[in-house]
Design a protein around this motif. Sequence first.
Motif, PDB file in Angstrom:
ATOM      1  N   ARG A  41       0.775  -1.164   0.106  1.00  6.23           N
ATOM      2  CA  ARG A  41       0.095  -0.071   0.088  1.00  6.23           C
ATOM      3  C   ARG A  41       0.966   1.315  -0.053  1.00  6.23           C
ATOM      4  N   ARG A  45       1.060   3.809  -3.157  1.00 11.45           N
ATOM      5  CA  ARG A  45       0.453   5.422  -2.861  1.00 11.45           C
ATOM      6  C   ARG A  45       1.786   6.227  -3.397  1.00 11.45           C
ATOM      7  N   CYS A  49       1.491   8.732  -6.773  1.00 10.52           N
ATOM      8  CA  CYS A  49       1.533  10.171  -6.680  1.00 10.52           C
ATOM      9  C   CYS A  49       2.783  10.589  -7.208  1.00 10.52           C
ATOM     10  N   ASP A 229      -3.910   6.042   6.628  1.00 10.57           N
ATOM     11  CA  ASP A 229      -4.038   5.767   5.333  1.00 10.57           C
ATOM     12  C   ASP A 229      -4.811   6.839   4.354  1.00 10.57           C
ATOM     13  N   GLY A 230      -5.855   6.934   4.770  1.00  9.72           N
ATOM     14  CA  GLY A 230      -6.820   7.624   4.126  1.00  9.72           C
ATOM     15  C   GLY A 230      -6.485   9.327   4.159  1.00  9.72           C
ATOM     16  N   ASP A 233      -3.576   9.709   1.513  1.00 15.80           N
ATOM     17  CA  ASP A 233      -4.267   9.958   0.107  1.00 15.80           C
ATOM     18  C   ASP A 233      -4.832  11.257   0.075  1.00 15.80           C
ATOM     19  N   ARG A 234      -5.523  11.748   0.863  1.00 16.59           N
ATOM     20  CA  ARG A 234      -5.818  13.294   1.008  1.00 16.59           C
ATOM     21  C   ARG A 234      -4.686  14.283   0.519  1.00 16.59           C
ATOM     22  N   ALA A 237      -3.118  14.271  -2.530  1.00 16.24           N
ATOM     23  CA  ALA A 237      -3.744  14.902  -3.552  1.00 16.24           C
ATOM     24  C   ALA A 237      -3.897  16.282  -3.239  1.00 16.24           C
TER      25      ALA A 237
END
Length: 256
Positions: A41, A45, A49, A229-230, A233-234, A237
Amino acid sequence: MAADPWVDLTAELDAWAAAGRAASFWWRDDDATAPSPALDRLLGRAEACGVPLALAVIPATAGPALGDRLAAAPAGIRVLVHGWSHGNHARPDKKKSELACGRPMAEMTADLTRGRARLDELFGPRLLPVLTPPWNRLPAPLIRELPAIGINGLSRFKPRKTRTPAPGVVEVNTHIDPIDWHGGRGFTGEVAALGAIAAHLAARRTGRADPTEPTGLLTHHLVHDQALDGFLDRLMAHFAAHPAVIWPDLQTVFAA
């Protein structure tokens, strides 16, 4: 302070852009030893990115399987020397440290020598000769010995006091740890994590911290929860959408 910590972070990045400056970042993840779903993971990621990632690998317990896994990873994934075994050698009344004050210098340099050699054997050119001491601690006299054993970089935690703590050694630290180690080892939360990022950026921008030291994110993939982890991701981004953010190549970050 805005009610939304994402707004505060954007405002700080906007200040960098308005000044015509690039807000540089780098990412270090500690304690890698073997392939795992958590490592997959993490690598996925970073690859999605397009962000360089420094994996601090524990030499004593790393094996060929990790070398095989990283052989298929993007070139931006690099390996750092995470001590030797991540064993605690500090006295009971002191904070944990593998490279502890009081250990014989020859013993510590021997550990690091074989650690560097082990990672060079497993990872070849993917290895950067940078020491990330377990628990981010080591005695100052040991830093002066690093170039003699083929290590010319150092990475700890908190803003660096100087770029070159010893001749031939470049220090680039991390500054944001989103794990609550003393409160259940979960995600610290967006307010704390984003606040730490914005605070270090502001200190760099205003000269209260070394403006040339990239803001460093420190993670530990083996203990990430779903919330962290969430968040990552944010965060990635959010960074990708802002023109002030750059991620220098790790070779450049630690260049003499």
